[in-house]
Design a protein around this motif. Structure first.
Motif, mmCIF file in Angstrom:
data_model
loop_
_atom_site.group_PDB
_atom_site.id
_atom_site.type_symbol
_atom_site.label_atom_id
_atom_site.label_comp_id
_atom_site.label_asym_id
_atom_site.label_seq_id
_atom_site.Cartn_x
_atom_site.Cartn_y
_atom_site.Cartn_z
ATOM 1 N N VAL A 79 0.847 -1.205 0.000
ATOM 2 C CA VAL A 79 0.000 0.000 0.000
ATOM 3 C C VAL A 79 0.880 1.251 0.000
ATOM 4 C CG1 VAL A 79 -1.768 1.275 1.281
ATOM 5 C CG2 VAL A 79 -1.853 -1.215 1.199
ATOM 6 N N VAL A 80 1.923 1.226 0.851
ATOM 7 C CA VAL A 80 2.854 2.364 0.923
ATOM 8 C C VAL A 80 3.482 2.597 -0.451
ATOM 9 C CG1 VAL A 80 5.041 3.146 1.940
ATOM 10 C CG2 VAL A 80 3.326 2.045 3.384
ATOM 11 N N ASP A 81 3.920 1.532 -1.063
ATOM 12 C CA ASP A 81 4.552 1.616 -2.385
ATOM 13 C C ASP A 81 3.561 2.152 -3.433
ATOM 14 O OD1 ASP A 81 6.950 0.991 -3.920
ATOM 15 O OD2 ASP A 81 5.612 -0.399 -4.980
ATOM 16 N N LEU A 82 2.336 1.659 -3.374
ATOM 17 C CA LEU A 82 1.310 2.079 -4.334
ATOM 18 C C LEU A 82 0.980 3.565 -4.166
ATOM 19 C CD1 LEU A 82 -0.701 1.090 -6.527
ATOM 20 C CD2 LEU A 82 -2.352 0.771 -4.705
ATOM 21 N N ILE A 83 0.808 4.003 -2.921
ATOM 22 C CA ILE A 83 0.501 5.422 -2.667
ATOM 23 C C ILE A 83 1.621 6.290 -3.233
ATOM 24 C CG2 ILE A 83 0.257 7.205 -0.883
ATOM 25 C CD1 ILE A 83 -1.153 5.116 0.863
ATOM 26 N N TYR A 84 2.857 5.895 -2.940
ATOM 27 C CA TYR A 84 4.014 6.678 -3.409
ATOM 28 C C TYR A 84 4.003 6.789 -4.933
ATOM 29 C CZ TYR A 84 8.785 8.062 -4.393
ATOM 30 O OH TYR A 84 9.888 8.722 -4.877
ATOM 31 N N ILE A 105 10.009 1.159 18.522
ATOM 32 C CA ILE A 105 9.745 0.103 19.514
ATOM 33 C C ILE A 105 9.293 -1.206 18.848
ATOM 34 C CG2 ILE A 105 9.213 1.659 21.431
ATOM 35 C CD1 ILE A 105 6.217 1.047 20.861
ATOM 36 N N PHE A 106 9.016 -1.163 17.559
ATOM 37 C CA PHE A 106 8.580 -2.372 16.850
ATOM 38 C C PHE A 106 9.736 -3.040 16.107
ATOM 39 C CE2 PHE A 106 4.913 0.500 17.122
ATOM 40 C CZ PHE A 106 4.023 -0.303 17.802
ATOM 41 N N HIS A 107 10.988 -2.722 16.527
ATOM 42 C CA HIS A 107 12.147 -3.196 15.751
ATOM 43 C C HIS A 107 12.228 -4.707 15.644
ATOM 44 C CE1 HIS A 107 14.651 -4.389 19.243
ATOM 45 N NE2 HIS A 107 13.913 -3.487 19.850
ATOM 46 N N ASP A 108 11.703 -5.436 16.670
ATOM 47 C CA ASP A 108 11.768 -6.893 16.561
ATOM 48 C C ASP A 108 10.375 -7.530 16.419
ATOM 49 O OD1 ASP A 108 10.964 -6.334 19.081
ATOM 50 O OD2 ASP A 108 12.439 -7.602 20.110
ATOM 51 N N ALA A 109 9.405 -6.717 15.983
ATOM 52 C CA ALA A 109 8.054 -7.265 15.785
ATOM 53 C C ALA A 109 8.051 -8.214 14.572
ATOM 54 C CB ALA A 109 7.066 -6.129 15.564
ATOM 55 N N TYR A 110 7.299 -9.290 14.677
ATOM 56 C CA TYR A 110 7.317 -10.322 13.632
ATOM 57 C C TYR A 110 6.841 -9.799 12.276
ATOM 58 C CZ TYR A 110 2.263 -10.613 13.910
ATOM 59 O OH TYR A 110 0.942 -10.300 13.845
ATOM 60 N N ASN A 111 5.947 -8.799 12.304
ATOM 61 C CA ASN A 111 5.350 -8.349 11.041
ATOM 62 C C ASN A 111 5.943 -7.040 10.523
ATOM 63 O OD1 ASN A 111 4.357 -6.797 13.076
ATOM 64 N ND2 ASN A 111 2.261 -6.757 12.325
ATOM 65 N N SER A 112 6.977 -6.528 11.193
ATOM 66 C CA SER A 112 7.572 -5.269 10.749
ATOM 67 C C SER A 112 8.617 -5.561 9.676
ATOM 68 C CB SER A 112 8.208 -4.562 11.952
ATOM 69 O OG SER A 112 8.864 -3.416 11.512
ATOM 70 N N VAL A 113 8.413 -4.985 8.499
ATOM 71 C CA VAL A 113 9.356 -5.291 7.407
ATOM 72 C C VAL A 113 10.388 -4.190 7.219
ATOM 73 C CG1 VAL A 113 7.790 -6.789 6.135
ATOM 74 C CG2 VAL A 113 7.817 -4.348 5.629
ATOM 75 N N GLY A 114 10.261 -3.149 7.998
ATOM 76 C CA GLY A 114 11.334 -2.170 7.903
ATOM 77 C C GLY A 114 10.907 -0.747 8.059
ATOM 78 N N PRO A 115 11.912 0.117 8.204
ATOM 79 C CA PRO A 115 11.609 1.540 8.204
ATOM 80 C C PRO A 115 11.125 1.968 6.822
ATOM 81 C CG PRO A 115 13.990 1.175 8.233
ATOM 82 C CD PRO A 115 13.341 -0.167 8.333
ATOM 83 N N VAL A 116 10.537 3.134 6.762
ATOM 84 C CA VAL A 116 9.927 3.594 5.500
ATOM 85 C C VAL A 116 10.950 3.651 4.360
ATOM 86 C CG1 VAL A 116 8.738 5.528 4.406
ATOM 87 C CG2 VAL A 116 8.127 4.852 6.720
ATOM 88 N N ASP A 117 12.188 4.091 4.675
ATOM 89 C CA ASP A 117 13.144 4.272 3.568
ATOM 90 C C ASP A 117 13.652 2.955 2.975
ATOM 91 O OD1 ASP A 117 14.898 3.559 5.559
ATOM 92 O OD2 ASP A 117 16.013 5.454 5.561
ATOM 93 N N LYS A 118 13.202 1.844 3.540
ATOM 94 C CA LYS A 118 13.518 0.549 2.926
ATOM 95 C C LYS A 118 12.521 0.254 1.793
ATOM 96 C CE LYS A 118 14.939 -3.887 4.596
ATOM 97 N NZ LYS A 118 14.683 -4.909 5.601
ATOM 98 N N ILE A 119 11.373 0.923 1.836
ATOM 99 C CA ILE A 119 10.307 0.662 0.866
ATOM 100 C C ILE A 119 10.251 1.759 -0.205
ATOM 101 C CG2 ILE A 119 7.818 0.110 0.625
ATOM 102 C CD1 ILE A 119 9.390 -1.776 2.564
#
Ligand code: SF4
Length: 150
Positions: A79-84, A105-119
């Motif tokens: 969704v982030v990619d599409l909006i951009y 604080i979500f750095h080790d959350a199972y569903n976190s795929v990264g900070p925004v600048d990774k996408i």
């Protein structure tokens, strides 16, 4: 040659107009909503971000600034990619808060795929957890200045 000069003048006029009335798309992708609450505070009469001609928009095709808060999750990465990619150029991306910048604080959350600048590419970083409205406004004003040079 005259045509090129006219196009340059047209671009300059458009950039001035854009700078005077930037439209901002705000998206919360996966944080605790603290950053979004502070972003909405910018719209309140106390901070009155609209005095800079800014308007919050829900449509990426009409927006110049993409203000994004929260960590990107596996579910909303596309969704982030599409909006951009739906936003037309020139566009500026502002990452608001620790989650958007570094997963926070979500750095080790199972569903976190990264900070925004990774996408998507990020132009302005506003640190804090959450950042104060003044800091968010400063980031958006810097984004407006970038719009003029893009
Ligand atoms: S940076 Fe802090 S306030 Fe902002 S979304 Fe993440 S946890 Fe919440």
């Amino acid at each position: 040659m005259i045509k090129t000069a006219l196009f340059r003048i047209k671009d300059k006029i458009l950039n001035i107009a854009r700078k005077k009335s930037p439209w901002v798309l705000h998206y919360e992708c996966g944080g605790c909503n603290g950053c979004s609450i502070e972003t909405f505070a910018c719209l309140s009469p106390r901070y009155d971000v609209e005095r800079f001609g800014m308007q919050e928009k829900g449509n990426p095709r009409h927006s110049d600034v993409f203000a994004i808060a929260g960590t990107v999750t596996a579910k909303n990465k596309d969704v982030v990619d599409l909006i951009y990619h739906q936003m037309s150029k020139p566009k500026v991306v502002v990452a608001i808060g620790a989650c958007a910048i570094s997963k926070g604080i979500f750095h080790d959350a199972y569903n976190s795929v990264g900070p925004v600048d990774k996408i998507i590419p990020v132009d302005i970083y506003v640190p804090g957890c959450p950042p104060k409205p003044e800091a968010i406004m400063d980031g958006i004003i810097k984004a407006i200045e970038l719009l003029e040079t893009n």
